[in-house]
Design a protein around this motif. Structure first.
Motif, PDB file in Angstrom:
ATOM      1  N   ASP A  35       4.191 -13.990   4.834  1.00 54.34           N
ATOM      2  CA  ASP A  35       5.502 -13.357   4.706  1.00 54.34           C
ATOM      3  C   ASP A  35       5.490 -11.940   5.276  1.00 54.34           C
ATOM      4  OD1 ASP A  35       6.918 -15.477   3.403  1.00 54.34           O
ATOM      5  OD2 ASP A  35       5.762 -15.045   1.595  1.00 54.34           O
ATOM      6  N   TYR A  36       4.486 -11.161   4.883  1.00 54.66           N
ATOM      7  CA  TYR A  36       4.422  -9.765   5.311  1.00 54.66           C
ATOM      8  C   TYR A  36       3.067  -9.465   5.945  1.00 54.66           C
ATOM      9  CZ  TYR A  36       8.512  -9.132   2.309  1.00 54.66           C
ATOM     10  OH  TYR A  36       9.758  -9.225   1.718  1.00 54.66           O
ATOM     11  N   ILE A  37       3.113  -8.814   7.087  1.00 52.46           N
ATOM     12  CA  ILE A  37       1.906  -8.283   7.718  1.00 52.46           C
ATOM     13  C   ILE A  37       1.942  -6.770   7.563  1.00 52.46           C
ATOM     14  CG2 ILE A  37       0.613  -7.996   9.860  1.00 52.46           C
ATOM     15  CD1 ILE A  37       1.982 -10.595  10.858  1.00 52.46           C
ATOM     16  N   VAL A  38       0.892  -6.201   6.984  1.00 50.90           N
ATOM     17  CA  VAL A  38       0.763  -4.752   6.839  1.00 50.90           C
ATOM     18  C   VAL A  38      -0.368  -4.305   7.752  1.00 50.90           C
ATOM     19  CG1 VAL A  38       0.343  -2.831   5.264  1.00 50.90           C
ATOM     20  CG2 VAL A  38       1.575  -4.863   4.453  1.00 50.90           C
ATOM     21  N   VAL A  39      -0.060  -3.442   8.713  1.00 55.60           N
ATOM     22  CA  VAL A  39      -1.039  -2.982   9.695  1.00 55.60           C
ATOM     23  C   VAL A  39      -1.556  -1.614   9.272  1.00 55.60           C
ATOM     24  CG1 VAL A  39      -1.439  -2.362  12.099  1.00 55.60           C
ATOM     25  CG2 VAL A  39       0.087  -4.274  11.540  1.00 55.60           C
ATOM     26  N   GLY A  40      -2.821  -1.558   8.863  1.00 62.46           N
ATOM     27  CA  GLY A  40      -3.437  -0.305   8.442  1.00 62.46           C
ATOM     28  C   GLY A  40      -3.606  -0.230   6.943  1.00 62.46           C
ATOM     29  N   ALA A  41      -4.856  -0.174   6.479  1.00 64.03           N
ATOM     30  CA  ALA A  41      -5.132  -0.147   5.035  1.00 64.03           C
ATOM     31  C   ALA A  41      -5.416   1.267   4.569  1.00 64.03           C
ATOM     32  CB  ALA A  41      -6.312  -1.064   4.718  1.00 64.03           C
ATOM     33  N   GLY A  42      -4.503   2.183   4.904  1.00 65.05           N
ATOM     34  CA  GLY A  42      -4.675   3.572   4.515  1.00 65.05           C
ATOM     35  C   GLY A  42      -3.875   3.937   3.281  1.00 65.05           C
ATOM     36  N   SER A  43      -3.425   5.194   3.228  1.00 67.65           N
ATOM     37  CA  SER A  43      -2.736   5.693   2.044  1.00 67.65           C
ATOM     38  C   SER A  43      -1.485   4.886   1.732  1.00 67.65           C
ATOM     39  CB  SER A  43      -2.373   7.173   2.236  1.00 67.65           C
ATOM     40  OG  SER A  43      -3.540   7.954   2.373  1.00 67.65           O
ATOM     41  N   ALA A  44      -0.768   4.420   2.766  1.00 70.79           N
ATOM     42  CA  ALA A  44       0.430   3.609   2.546  1.00 70.79           C
ATOM     43  C   ALA A  44       0.112   2.123   2.502  1.00 70.79           C
ATOM     44  CB  ALA A  44       1.451   3.889   3.648  1.00 70.79           C
TER      45      ALA A  44
ATOM     46  N   LEU B 129     -11.129   0.873   4.595  1.00 69.20           N
ATOM     47  CA  LEU B 129     -10.179   0.631   3.512  1.00 69.20           C
ATOM     48  C   LEU B 129      -9.918   1.942   2.770  1.00 69.20           C
ATOM     49  CD1 LEU B 129     -11.507  -2.783   2.093  1.00 69.20           C
ATOM     50  CD2 LEU B 129      -9.612  -2.399   3.694  1.00 69.20           C
ATOM     51  N   GLY B 130      -8.657   2.257   2.626  1.00 68.29           N
ATOM     52  CA  GLY B 130      -8.265   3.556   2.067  1.00 68.29           C
ATOM     53  C   GLY B 130      -7.850   4.542   3.137  1.00 68.29           C
ATOM     54  N   GLY B 131      -8.211   4.276   4.404  1.00 75.38           N
ATOM     55  CA  GLY B 131      -7.819   5.154   5.499  1.00 75.38           C
ATOM     56  C   GLY B 131      -8.241   6.590   5.256  1.00 75.38           C
ATOM     57  N   SER B 132      -7.354   7.511   5.547  1.00 74.24           N
ATOM     58  CA  SER B 132      -7.702   8.925   5.373  1.00 74.24           C
ATOM     59  C   SER B 132      -7.826   9.323   3.913  1.00 74.24           C
ATOM     60  CB  SER B 132      -6.675   9.810   6.086  1.00 74.24           C
ATOM     61  OG  SER B 132      -6.778   9.650   7.498  1.00 74.24           O
TER      62      SER B 132
ATOM     63  N   CYS C  16     -10.808   8.762  -5.894  1.00 77.88           N
ATOM     64  CA  CYS C  16      -9.798   7.749  -6.189  1.00 77.88           C
ATOM     65  C   CYS C  16      -8.916   7.575  -4.945  1.00 77.88           C
ATOM     66  CB  CYS C  16      -8.957   8.170  -7.393  1.00 77.88           C
ATOM     67  SG  CYS C  16      -7.824   6.898  -7.982  1.00 77.88           S
ATOM     68  N   SER C  17      -9.438   6.847  -3.952  1.00 81.21           N
ATOM     69  CA  SER C  17      -8.657   6.543  -2.750  1.00 81.21           C
ATOM     70  C   SER C  17      -7.618   5.480  -3.089  1.00 81.21           C
ATOM     71  CB  SER C  17      -9.570   6.035  -1.638  1.00 81.21           C
ATOM     72  OG  SER C  17     -10.058   4.734  -1.968  1.00 81.21           O
ATOM     73  N   THR C  18      -6.700   5.208  -2.161  1.00 79.32           N
ATOM     74  CA  THR C  18      -5.734   4.141  -2.421  1.00 79.32           C
ATOM     75  C   THR C  18      -6.408   2.780  -2.391  1.00 79.32           C
ATOM     76  OG1 THR C  18      -5.085   4.129  -0.078  1.00 79.32           O
ATOM     77  CG2 THR C  18      -3.717   5.412  -1.603  1.00 79.32           C
ATOM     78  N   ALA C  19      -7.550   2.674  -1.720  1.00 76.50           N
ATOM     79  CA  ALA C  19      -8.284   1.406  -1.760  1.00 76.50           C
ATOM     80  C   ALA C  19      -8.808   1.138  -3.166  1.00 76.50           C
ATOM     81  CB  ALA C  19      -9.438   1.430  -0.759  1.00 76.50           C
TER      82      ALA C  19
ATOM     83  N   ASN D 113      -0.348  19.202   1.273  1.00 75.57           N
ATOM     84  CA  ASN D 113      -1.154  18.060   1.693  1.00 75.57           C
ATOM     85  C   ASN D 113      -0.315  16.793   1.701  1.00 75.57           C
ATOM     86  OD1 ASN D 113      -2.634  20.128  -0.118  1.00 75.57           O
ATOM     87  ND2 ASN D 113      -4.193  19.404   1.299  1.00 75.57           N
ATOM     88  N   THR D 114      -0.661  15.844   2.560  1.00 77.42           N
ATOM     89  CA  THR D 114       0.240  14.720   2.835  1.00 77.42           C
ATOM     90  C   THR D 114      -0.117  13.421   2.130  1.00 77.42           C
ATOM     91  OG1 THR D 114      -1.057  14.342   4.862  1.00 77.42           O
ATOM     92  CG2 THR D 114       0.995  15.583   5.084  1.00 77.42           C
ATOM     93  N   ASN D 115      -1.281  13.324   1.507  1.00 78.24           N
ATOM     94  CA  ASN D 115      -1.687  12.029   0.953  1.00 78.24           C
ATOM     95  C   ASN D 115      -0.749  11.541  -0.152  1.00 78.24           C
ATOM     96  OD1 ASN D 115      -3.522   9.767   0.435  1.00 78.24           O
ATOM     97  ND2 ASN D 115      -4.077  10.868  -1.424  1.00 78.24           N
ATOM     98  N   VAL D 116      -0.492  12.375  -1.146  1.00 79.77           N
ATOM     99  CA  VAL D 116       0.355  11.956  -2.270  1.00 79.77           C
ATOM    100  C   VAL D 116       1.795  11.678  -1.817  1.00 79.77           C
ATOM    101  CG1 VAL D 116       1.257  12.620  -4.534  1.00 79.77           C
ATOM    102  CG2 VAL D 116      -1.136  13.070  -3.968  1.00 79.77           C
ATOM    103  N   PRO D 117       2.387  12.505  -0.937  1.00 79.41           N
ATOM    104  CA  PRO D 117       3.716  12.137  -0.433  1.00 79.41           C
ATOM    105  C   PRO D 117       3.758  10.771   0.246  1.00 79.41           C
ATOM    106  CG  PRO D 117       3.299  14.448   0.013  1.00 79.41           C
ATOM    107  CD  PRO D 117       2.021  13.884  -0.528  1.00 79.41           C
ATOM    108  N   VAL D 118       2.702  10.412   0.966  1.00 75.46           N
ATOM    109  CA  VAL D 118       2.700   9.098   1.624  1.00 75.46           C
ATOM    110  C   VAL D 118       2.596   7.972   0.596  1.00 75.46           C
ATOM    111  CG1 VAL D 118       1.379   7.588   3.159  1.00 75.46           C
ATOM    112  CG2 VAL D 118       1.861   9.930   3.834  1.00 75.46           C
ATOM    113  N   VAL D 119       1.822   8.169  -0.451  1.00 72.10           N
ATOM    114  CA  VAL D 119       1.759   7.159  -1.513  1.00 72.10           C
ATOM    115  C   VAL D 119       3.141   6.986  -2.137  1.00 72.10           C
ATOM    116  CG1 VAL D 119       0.723   6.570  -3.737  1.00 72.10           C
ATOM    117  CG2 VAL D 119      -0.687   7.600  -1.950  1.00 72.10           C
ATOM    118  N   MET D 120       3.828   8.107  -2.381  1.00 70.28           N
ATOM    119  CA  MET D 120       5.189   8.028  -2.914  1.00 70.28           C
ATOM    120  C   MET D 120       6.108   7.248  -1.978  1.00 70.28           C
ATOM    121  SD  MET D 120       8.454   9.358  -2.324  1.00 70.28           S
ATOM    122  CE  MET D 120       8.185  10.844  -1.364  1.00 70.28           C
ATOM    123  N   MET D 121       6.021   7.553  -0.675  1.00 74.34           N
ATOM    124  CA  MET D 121       6.872   6.875   0.297  1.00 74.34           C
ATOM    125  C   MET D 121       6.606   5.379   0.313  1.00 74.34           C
ATOM    126  SD  MET D 121       6.627   9.694   3.352  1.00 74.34           S
ATOM    127  CE  MET D 121       7.907   9.033   4.404  1.00 74.34           C
ATOM    128  N   ALA D 122       5.343   4.989   0.184  1.00 73.52           N
ATOM    129  CA  ALA D 122       5.001   3.566   0.171  1.00 73.52           C
ATOM    130  C   ALA D 122       5.501   2.883  -1.096  1.00 73.52           C
ATOM    131  CB  ALA D 122       3.489   3.398   0.308  1.00 73.52           C
TER     132      ALA D 122
END
Length: 551
Positions: free
Chosen positions: A6-15, A85-88, A195-198, A514-523
């Motif tokens: 159903d869904y393809i997600v490209v990139g296993a980073g913060s989002a 896994l977890g990206g940046s 505590c990465s997103t991975a 810093n951008t990590n937490v905002p990207v998690v919020m956006m995801a």
């Protein structure tokens, strides 16, 4: 394995890790997460101070370099990006910062309904488990930890006291929407581990039958049927594969590689694509434009007492003590990472209504982030302008998906950025010369006392300035009337069905921090938008089916 999901997600980073979890959690939809890098098994990923070990690691770090920047003495600036896994979020500095209320209200004012501070706050609260406890702007019970630094350091305490002497309030929580102040950062750590997103999002979801995770899987192109994305091409262990999506393809490859993949697939500035022989699927001139980044300027001081992390790292005894403290107690320098002292201030107080400069104060010193520490007791005052006006570009160089794109940040090309950066250096010097900090500073190692005038300070910034790892803005969110907008307020690519972008690239302007937490919020918010759209499509299909049968 099924080649249709159903869904393809490209990139296993913060989002990407967030979306893989949220889109698979109800069991109704199949999700495939594609990551170009290896699994996150390298031990130093998970130890907070391991940031120094992953900074140049060829397997878990893309290790990009910008083009020569004419504003930076034609230097090529090193841009590390996570490749695992977890990206940046697996290799970053662990800083837990959201940005300012005004950042998000500005996004909404630019024509992006639903992205104001009050709209985003529920998602910030949802994603976090904050050890300060629940509150009007804080959450508990979420996947991502916001952990306070519980061990005080005399250098950081002096830094905080100096900031207070300069009129800044003492802060324990920099994430209420109002950042101004000085204190200790909170970190994305959990019980002494990164505590990465991975770890926070992907690990709890890995056993789900409807979630498939492919590592060492480099996505090389998006497949289209007319103006709809229907799948991707990827290469894994030297073999090419095609994976099809029943619902959506979601790019979470970051501000450098999401625009690269769009351009390789025929979505971008038509002149660039035509020059390289890429068939134009849909002309979007904003793809790869609007690049923004925080430029880091590092002032290094020799400390008068042997109380720095440099001193601990210089001897086998010091290293052994640090290691044992982490092994036995999960505490000490290995559990904290590099930067502890936080300051958000106005270097241009007559121009800036909110903080325009961020400090990352570190109890060690090195020629560059992640480099070997100096052979003296040292500390670092890292400053960056929060809302740069300079804009750069990301453009593919060829049709080879394995060739890094051209990255031109154009640092300090805007006059405001030059003035603010010079003022930030002068502010850092004021902090260093304010008691009780002054008593602990033996000398300014870099830039040094002979660098005094604005021109001399600016030259120092051009010679030594580097990224603080926040490239953003290259697939800008905005209304269709905006000529540089790439995605709409629901993060759907303009003019293309079944394709979204969810990462730092969609930020219309860089957040103040810093951008990590905002990207998690956006995801987190994107997951809700995607599920809402899926329910709407299903409803429309259910209504249309009997009507078609009756006709």
């Amino acid at each position: 394995m099924s080649q249709t999901v159903d869904y393809i997600v490209v990139g296993a980073g913060s989002a990407g890790c967030v979306l893989a979890n949220r889109l698979s959690e109800d069991g109704r939809h199949s999700v495939c997460l594609l990551e170009a890098g290896p699994p996150d098994r390298y031990p130093w990923i998970h130890i907070p101070i391991g940031y120094g070990k992953t900074m140049f690691h060829k397997q878990v770090n893309w290790g990009f370099y910008t083009d020569p920047d004419p504003n930076m003495l034609n230097r090529r600036i090193y841009w590390p990006r996570g490749r695992t896994l977890g990206g940046s979020s697996a290799i970053n500095g662990l800083i837990y910062v959201r940005g300012q209320r005004e950042d998000y209200d500005h996004w909404a004012a630019l024509g992006n309904p639903g992205w104001g501070w009050d709209d985003c706050l529920p998602y910030f609260r949802k994603l976090e488990h904050n050890d300060l406890g629940a509150g009007p702007t804080r959450g508990t019970g979420g996947p991502l930890n916001a952990t306070s630094i519980d061990r005080r350091h005399p250098l950081v305490d002096a830094f905080v006291a100096a900031g207070q002497a300069l009129g800044l309030p003492r802060q324990t929580d920099f994430n209420s929407g109002d950042q101004e102040g000085v204190g200790y950062y909170q970190l994305t750590t959990r019980n002494g581990w990164r505590c990465s997103t991975a770890v926070a999002y992907l690990r709890p979801a890995r056993r789900r039958a409807n979630l498939r995770v492919e590592t060492d899987a480099h996505t090389t192109g998006i497949l289209f049927e007319g103006k709809r994305a229907v799948g991707v091409r990827y290469t894994q262990h030297g073999q090419p594969y095609i994976l099809r999506a029943r619902r959506e393809v979601i790019l979470c490859a970051g501000a450098l590689q999401s625009p690269q993949l769009l351009q390789l697939s025929g979505i971008g500035p038509a002149p660039l694509l035509q020059e390289l022989g890429v068939p134009v699927v849909h002309a979007l001139p904003g793809v790869g434009e609007n690049l923004q980044d925080h430029l880091q300027i590092r002032l290094i001081y020799e400390v008068a007492k042997p109380i720095t992390t440099n001193d601990q790292l210089r001897t086998l005894t010091g290293k052994a003590r640090m290691g044992l403290e982490w092994l036995l107690l999960r505490k000490g320098p290995l559990a904290i990472g590099i930067n502890q002292g936080a300051m958000f201030c106005r270097a241009l107080p007559h121009e800036s209504a909110t903080p325009d400069t961020q400090f990352h104060f570190s109890t060690l010193s090195a020629d560059m982030a992640g480099g070997m520490v100096h052979p003296f007791s040292g500390c670092t005052y890292s400053v960056c302008q929060l809302r740069p006006a300079s804009r750069g570009t990301v453009h593919i160089r060829s049709t080879d998906p394995f060739e890094p794109p051209s990255m031109q940040p154009n640092y300090l090309s805007a006059e405001l950025d030059r003035r603010c950066t010079i003022a930030a250096v002068r502010y850092a010097r004021r902090v260093a010369q304010t008691e009780p900090m002054r008593a602990l500073m033996r000398r300014e190692f870099r830039p040094g006392d002979d660098v005094r005038s604005d021109d001399e300070i600016l030259h120092f910034c051009r010679e030594y300035g580097a990224t603080i790892f926040h490239p953003s803005g290259t697939a800008k969110m905005g209304p269709a009337a905006d000529p540089l907008a790439v995605v709409d307020a629901r993060l759907r690519v303009h003019g293309i069905g079944g394709l979204r972008v969810v990462d730092c690239s969609v930020m219309p302007t860089l957040v103040s921090g810093n951008t990590n937490v905002p990207v998690v919020m956006m995801a987190e918010r994107a997951a809700d938008l995607i599920r809402e759209d899926a329910r709407r499509e299903t409803h429309h299909a259910d209504v249309a089916a009997p009507m078609a049968a009756a006709a």
